[in-house]
Design a protein around this motif. Structure first.
Motif, mmCIF file in Angstrom:
data_model
loop_
_atom_site.group_PDB
_atom_site.id
_atom_site.type_symbol
_atom_site.label_atom_id
_atom_site.label_comp_id
_atom_site.label_asym_id
_atom_site.label_seq_id
_atom_site.Cartn_x
_atom_site.Cartn_y
_atom_site.Cartn_z
ATOM 1 N N ASN A 21 33.557 43.791 39.727
ATOM 2 C CA ASN A 21 34.575 43.296 38.686
ATOM 3 C C ASN A 21 35.136 44.024 37.596
ATOM 4 O O ASN A 21 35.338 43.573 36.640
ATOM 5 N N VAL A 22 35.022 45.346 37.844
ATOM 6 C CA VAL A 22 35.301 46.325 36.729
ATOM 7 C C VAL A 22 36.722 46.374 36.516
ATOM 8 O O VAL A 22 37.361 46.982 37.357
ATOM 9 N N ALA A 23 37.575 45.594 35.739
ATOM 10 C CA ALA A 23 39.094 45.336 35.610
ATOM 11 C C ALA A 23 39.483 46.238 34.672
ATOM 12 O O ALA A 23 39.304 46.050 33.419
ATOM 13 N N PHE A 24 40.748 46.592 34.997
ATOM 14 C CA PHE A 24 41.729 47.402 34.077
ATOM 15 C C PHE A 24 42.245 46.679 33.224
ATOM 16 O O PHE A 24 42.479 45.319 33.371
ATOM 17 N N GLN A 25 42.249 47.106 31.658
ATOM 18 C CA GLN A 25 42.757 46.386 30.874
ATOM 19 C C GLN A 25 44.280 46.764 30.411
ATOM 20 O O GLN A 25 44.571 47.750 29.787
#
Length: 201
Positions: free
Chosen positions: A93-97
């Motif tokens: 879950n490497v999520a865009f900020q």
């Protein structure tokens, strides 16, 4: 032990600590730490991740060869290489900020976080045609990618570690009060993949 594609700057880690990691003797490196029943199975998992990383690198390189010279390659680097690689390394879950962080009147547009929350590990992903130590010539950003993450870590009390990468090099940074000399652990991903340096992986 010599590492062909791993470099430590500023004494972030002692040489003997990297040797310990390379020999699989560091804390957190046992099969049980990864929820795997025995060491031979762990070695198989690492070999499988390496094989998948090489395949993903080829996909990335194919896209990279078609990039216009004026394209930073951010989407390609992120979607075809860095996010898949991080997933292989169990960064889930490497999520865009979407929003930049504001600290002490300054803005830090860190691109991603593990878990998506402000408490998650900051991971800043740039395009493969962007240098980590050079501020963009457009003047739109006040700092280089490396300096952005380092300054953020130095100002944010809750964050100790961070990652910055352009897909060709990946650096692990730590909160540091040393401002005259960079402090980081760098992986030359391009050299590792192109040279088939499995030992450094």
């Amino acid at each position: 032990m010599d590492f062909a594609t791993v470099q430590v700057e500023g004494g972030l880690f002692a040489a003997d600590k990297l040797d310990e990691v390379a020999q699989g003797k560091a804390l957190g490196q046992s099969a049980a730490d990864f929820g795997i029943r025995d060491d031979s199975r762990l070695r198989d998992e690492i070999a499988s991740a390496w094989s998948e990383a090489l395949k993903q690198w080829e996909i990335f390189q194919e896209g990279r060869s078609r990039l216009p010279s004026n394209d930073a390659g951010t989407s390609l680097t992120r979607d075809r290489w860095v996010i898949p690689l991080l997933s292989l390394l169990s960064f889930e879950n490497v999520a865009f900020q979407r929003s930049a962080v504001q600290l002490e009147g300054k803005t830090y547009a860190i691109s991603h976080r593990v878990g998506g929350s402000e408490e998650g590990l900051p991971i800043h992903i740039e395009g493969c045609n962007t240098g980590l130590d050079k501020r963009p010539e457009s003047g739109r950003l006040r700092l280089s990618p490396h300096a952005l993450v380092q300054e953020y870590l130095n100002r944010e009390e809750k964050q100790l570690w961070g990652i910055v990468t352009n897909g060709l090099r990946l650096r692990v940074l730590r909160d540091s009060n040393r401002v005259t000399r960079p402090v980081y652990l760098e992986f030359d991903l391009e050299g590792m993949m192109e040279g088939g340096v499995f030992a450094d992986f």
